[in-house]
Each structure stands twice: as structure tokens, then as C-alpha cells.
Scaffold this motif. Sequence first.
Motif, PDB file in Angstrom:
ATOM      1  N   LEU A  41      -1.224 -11.705   2.705  1.00  0.00           N
ATOM      2  CA  LEU A  41      -2.240 -11.885   3.750  1.00  0.00           C
ATOM      3  C   LEU A  41      -1.970 -11.032   4.979  1.00  0.00           C
ATOM      4  O   LEU A  41      -0.827 -10.713   5.298  1.00  0.00           O
ATOM      5  CB  LEU A  41      -2.283 -13.358   4.178  1.00  0.00           C
ATOM      6  N   SER A  42      -3.072 -10.695   5.690  1.00  0.00           N
ATOM      7  CA  SER A  42      -2.935 -10.048   6.990  1.00  0.00           C
ATOM      8  C   SER A  42      -3.984 -10.655   7.916  1.00  0.00           C
ATOM      9  O   SER A  42      -4.889 -11.355   7.462  1.00  0.00           O
ATOM     10  CB  SER A  42      -3.157  -8.547   6.865  1.00  0.00           C
ATOM     11  N   LYS A  43      -3.865 -10.344   9.197  1.00  0.00           N
ATOM     12  CA  LYS A  43      -4.777 -10.920  10.187  1.00  0.00           C
ATOM     13  C   LYS A  43      -6.231 -10.446  10.017  1.00  0.00           C
ATOM     14  O   LYS A  43      -7.148 -10.961  10.644  1.00  0.00           O
ATOM     15  CB  LYS A  43      -4.272 -10.620  11.608  1.00  0.00           C
ATOM     16  N   ASP A  45      -7.699 -10.557   7.106  1.00  0.00           N
ATOM     17  CA  ASP A  45      -8.238 -11.186   5.897  1.00  0.00           C
ATOM     18  C   ASP A  45      -9.157 -12.372   6.174  1.00  0.00           C
ATOM     19  O   ASP A  45      -8.910 -13.176   7.065  1.00  0.00           O
ATOM     20  CB  ASP A  45      -7.090 -11.659   4.993  1.00  0.00           C
ATOM     21  N   VAL A  47     -10.448 -15.726   4.344  1.00  0.00           N
ATOM     22  CA  VAL A  47      -9.904 -16.535   3.253  1.00  0.00           C
ATOM     23  C   VAL A  47     -10.759 -17.775   3.008  1.00  0.00           C
ATOM     24  O   VAL A  47     -11.229 -18.414   3.943  1.00  0.00           O
ATOM     25  CB  VAL A  47      -8.462 -16.980   3.591  1.00  0.00           C
ATOM     26  N   SER A  65      -3.864 -15.401   8.435  1.00  0.00           N
ATOM     27  CA  SER A  65      -5.064 -14.595   8.126  1.00  0.00           C
ATOM     28  C   SER A  65      -6.016 -14.614   9.306  1.00  0.00           C
ATOM     29  O   SER A  65      -5.727 -15.211  10.343  1.00  0.00           O
ATOM     30  CB  SER A  65      -5.750 -15.150   6.871  1.00  0.00           C
TER      31      SER A  65
END
Length: 559
Positions: A41-43, A45, A47, A65
Motif C-alpha cells: 500500500l501507499s498513500k 491507494d 482501498v 493508504s
Amino acid sequence: MIVDRTNTIIKENKIHAKKMFGQNFLKDKNVLLDIIKASNLSKDDCVIEIGPGLGALTELLCLNSGKVLCYEIDDNLAKELPNRLKKYDNYVIYNQDFLKCDIKKDIESYFGYDKRIKVVANIPYNITTPIIFKLLEINNITHMTLMVQKELAYRFSSDEGNKEHGSITAYLKYLGMTNIYRIVDRSCFEPVPNVDSAVFTFERNDKNINNDFLDFLRIVFAQKRKNLFNNLKGIYGLEKDAILNILSKKEIETSVRAEQLNSDELYDLFFSIKALTPKKLKAYAKVNLILNVLGKFDNGYHNLEMLNTKIDLYDEIEIKVYDIDRVEMDKDICEEKDNLVFKAIKMLKEHYDVKNNYLVKIKKNIPNGAGLAGGSSDAATVIKAILKNENIKYDINELYELTKVLGADIPFCLQDRKCIVRGIGEKIIPIKNDKEYQMILAFAPLSFETKRIFAEFDKIDSKRNNKPKINEFEDVIKNYEMFNNDLEKVCIKLHPEYKLNEIKMISMSYGAKASQMTGSGSSCYALFELQDENIEKCLTELKSKISGYSFSTYKTISY
Ligand code: SAM
């Protein structure tokens, strides 16, 4: 962290885990951290989590995320969750059954159009498969990390040759890459379930879902003890010899079972079998609700502006792969080489990588020379069928440009909803806010030649201005005065016996919203709101007063 307090939360809130909702809450932090790692995950993303439960995973998703959309079916859990997630403002909870939600709409309204989405969830085991199938329908979902029952995870990710390899395995592998990230012992959950679990990941490729392939897989895996040949016999109306022929060309033994082939081999087999199976299609008639002639281009073509719809009158088309390209019609309208469908196949082969030849059989129901674009609709239907069958990705605007010179109505006929159409016919604006109508179509015992009608139009109408008159469909339906066909006056001049005005007068007296000729004639329509019962009375009157014409009712359609 919430996960460290799972048991305390359950005790303090007197939560009785509901079996029917598959409630087994995670209490092992390491497992949670592994789920996050597996999801990469990254900021940035977006979800989706199905079943946040007590919020242990939700908390980590909010931390790692950009935005989180949760679906929770249990009213009490959904109500309590915000109290535990007070620190975060990048999530929403929809208190509803995921299987019943309109996921496309939810995604668009929360994340925005065209965002790539990951699904990370510890899902209820009793509905694992329907959840996965629903998620596969969304092309933007590019990654899934799902906690599922261990045995299912093995089935989803097994290779060919294993006994777990089944229809769903082959289908998942057709649409992406499957993997088991880790096994999770049952003791990591509260209450402890009577099965172990696994963290399963899926990376989606860019293929669209393919329900025909899925049906094929279900058939070939239906009776696992039977070999492929026996499972295939009798389906798709194929003769035994045809199947034997395909298998031998692909060097597949008749004794092979479906589970011994990988998903590419199965798709290849499906593709060959499908190609031999005739496909039945409907080519719908077009009606010009409005036809304005704005001017003329230097190349001699007219600059048109139209509001077009399709109606539930159609030609029946059967298409299948064949030794040569061939077009057969039930009515003797023109020579094969002059047939628009034949020309369309030729054009496709010049511009795209079409590998097969096709036999097309057409049963004509749309009258010729009636302004209903029967030929263009047949051509558009065949073009779409061939591009789909050959798995060819194409740019729709390029296709409009290529087809407009074959037939100005083909670009519109490639569409499946009402459109504002401009230029020669290649500038297509599909209508967003669609509304359906019913109409009477009057078929005249006359056939007008389009070329001649336009030539005559040029002689009598020199004061045209190039300004568009139609803006939005919404504006048009509020103002039926805008319904018009500039070519009508020419048709009446050339064919004084044409009873257009009589038909219009009767139709309008029964409350028709509009009544106009379609295309360059010779049919004309009387348009009624769907619920208007006057249409039947109008039809009876038209039939009794206008002799020599035939009348039928149709509905406008978008599909
Ligand atoms: N994510 C939590 C965790 O890891 O501790 C809970 C997982 S628990 C296995 C499954 C969750 O899905 C429960 O919270 C249950 O209420 C919820 N659920 C069950 N069926 C559902 C459905 N059809 N739609 C949305 N949520 C559902």
C-alpha cells in the motif's frame, strides 16, 4: 492498536459473533501486518474493505493508504466502528450487504471516476466466491489481498495437473496472477473457526471479464472424472468430428482432462470452438428523430446534425468463421460485392489484424430504402462481432472515420444508445440522460434514392446556415418543436403522392409528441410517450385512413 484489544472489545461490548455473517475477528498483529505488506500500500491507494468487523484491519488501512471504503452488513458493528476510528478521517462505512451494493456507483462517488483500486479484506468465508466474482466485474480493481479459507486459496492458485485446479482457478489465471502469501492458523481469530486460513493475493491483468469463457470452463470442468472430449461432446451444437478435428490440430489427446491444461491452453481451445459456433445477433433499425442539413463540405458530403435512436425492429444476423468471406441474404437486394457487410469485412481486413474469414447470413426485416439504416446497422453489427471475436482493441474514433465513408449511418449504428450525430455522421455524442419512447412507423410503398434527394435539396435550399441547432437532449425533449427533417419538402416535391402530411396530421391529432420522416425517407414516425395509450387509437385510424401504407408500433431502445 485495535487488534491488540480484540478480546477486550468483544467482552466489553458483549459482542456475540454471528456465524451467518462469518464473524471471526483477527487478533494476531503479525498477520495483520503481513496483509498490509502483501497489499503493497501507499498513500495514493484507494482501498475497499469488505467486512471491517471491529476495525482492526480498517485502522491499518487508514494509516497506510489514501482512502478506504468499507462495507459492513452488521448494523451494530457498523454503528460502533466510528468510535474506534476517531483518529482517522479517510474512510467511509456503508452499512450494507456487499453482494447487493452498486459497487460501480459507490466507487465513482467516493473515489472518483477511473481510479485504480485495491481490495484488502478478511472476508466472510461463506460468500468468498460470489464476492470475488463481483470484484472481477470491476476492471479498475487491480489488486486483491483476501483472507480466505486455506483450501479455497489452494484451489484459486493451483497449477494445472493438480486436482484442485478447477474452473475458477483457470478463470482467475486468465484474468490475472494468483498467489498464496501465507497460511494463517485458526488460533489467530476470535472466536476460533474450525478451518485454517490463507492470505491470498490476486494481481489483475488488463483483460475484460469473459462470461462465455467462464461458461465454457464450467462445462469442461463439470464432470471431473470425464475427459475433455466427453465433456465437450454435444455442447455448442458441434459435431463429434468437428471437436476431434480441433483437438488434433492442437495436438491435444482425446483422453486429456480439463485440469491438465493451463488457462492459456484452455482459452485457446475455447476460442477455436467458439469461432466454429454460429453467433446470432440483432442489427437494430435507426430512426432520425431530427435531421438538420447545416451545409455542405468541400468534398461534396453534407454537414448534418441529427438526433438518432435505435428501435426494436431488427435484421437477424448469423456469423461464424468460414473458409472464405461470404455474405448471404434471404432477400435479393444487391450483389454480394456491393453489400455493405461485405465491404465492411474488406475494410476491417485492410486496417486491422483480422485472422479469420467469416460467413454472414442475414435475414432482412428492416425494409430497404426506408431511411432506417438497415444496411448500415448490419455492417456495424458484423464489424463489432468480428473485432470482438478476433480480440482486437480499437480506437472508436478511428473506427468512425473508417466507416463513415462506407455508410454515413455506420458510426451511429456502432453505438448502443441515442446519440446526437454531426458531420457526415462520424461525430457521435451519446446521450447521457436517456429516455425511451414508443412510436408508430409508417412504411410507404415508395423507395427514395438518398443521392437524388440530396441533389434536389441542394437546388432548392441555398440559404442554409452552419450553426448547430441541437445542444442537449434534455433541451430537445422539453421542446418537441425542434423535431424536424429538412429533407421532407424535397421528398414531397419529387413524390407528390407521398402521404407524409396526412400521416402527420392524424398522428398529431392523437397527441403524438412529434411526427417526421426518418433519413431521406420513405418511412416516417409518430412519437408517443411510453405510457400514452392514444397510440393504439392513432394506429387504428392511420390503418383505416391511409391506404397502401403499412403501420407498426415499436419502442426506442438503448442496450
Ligand atoms: N475484518 C474483520 C477482522 O479481520 O477482524 C472482520 C472479518 S469477519 C471474517 C467478516 C466480516 O464481514 C464481519 O464483520 C461480517 O459482519 C462482515 N460481513 C459478512 N457478510 C457481509 C456482507 N454480505 N457484506 C458486508 N459485510 C459482511
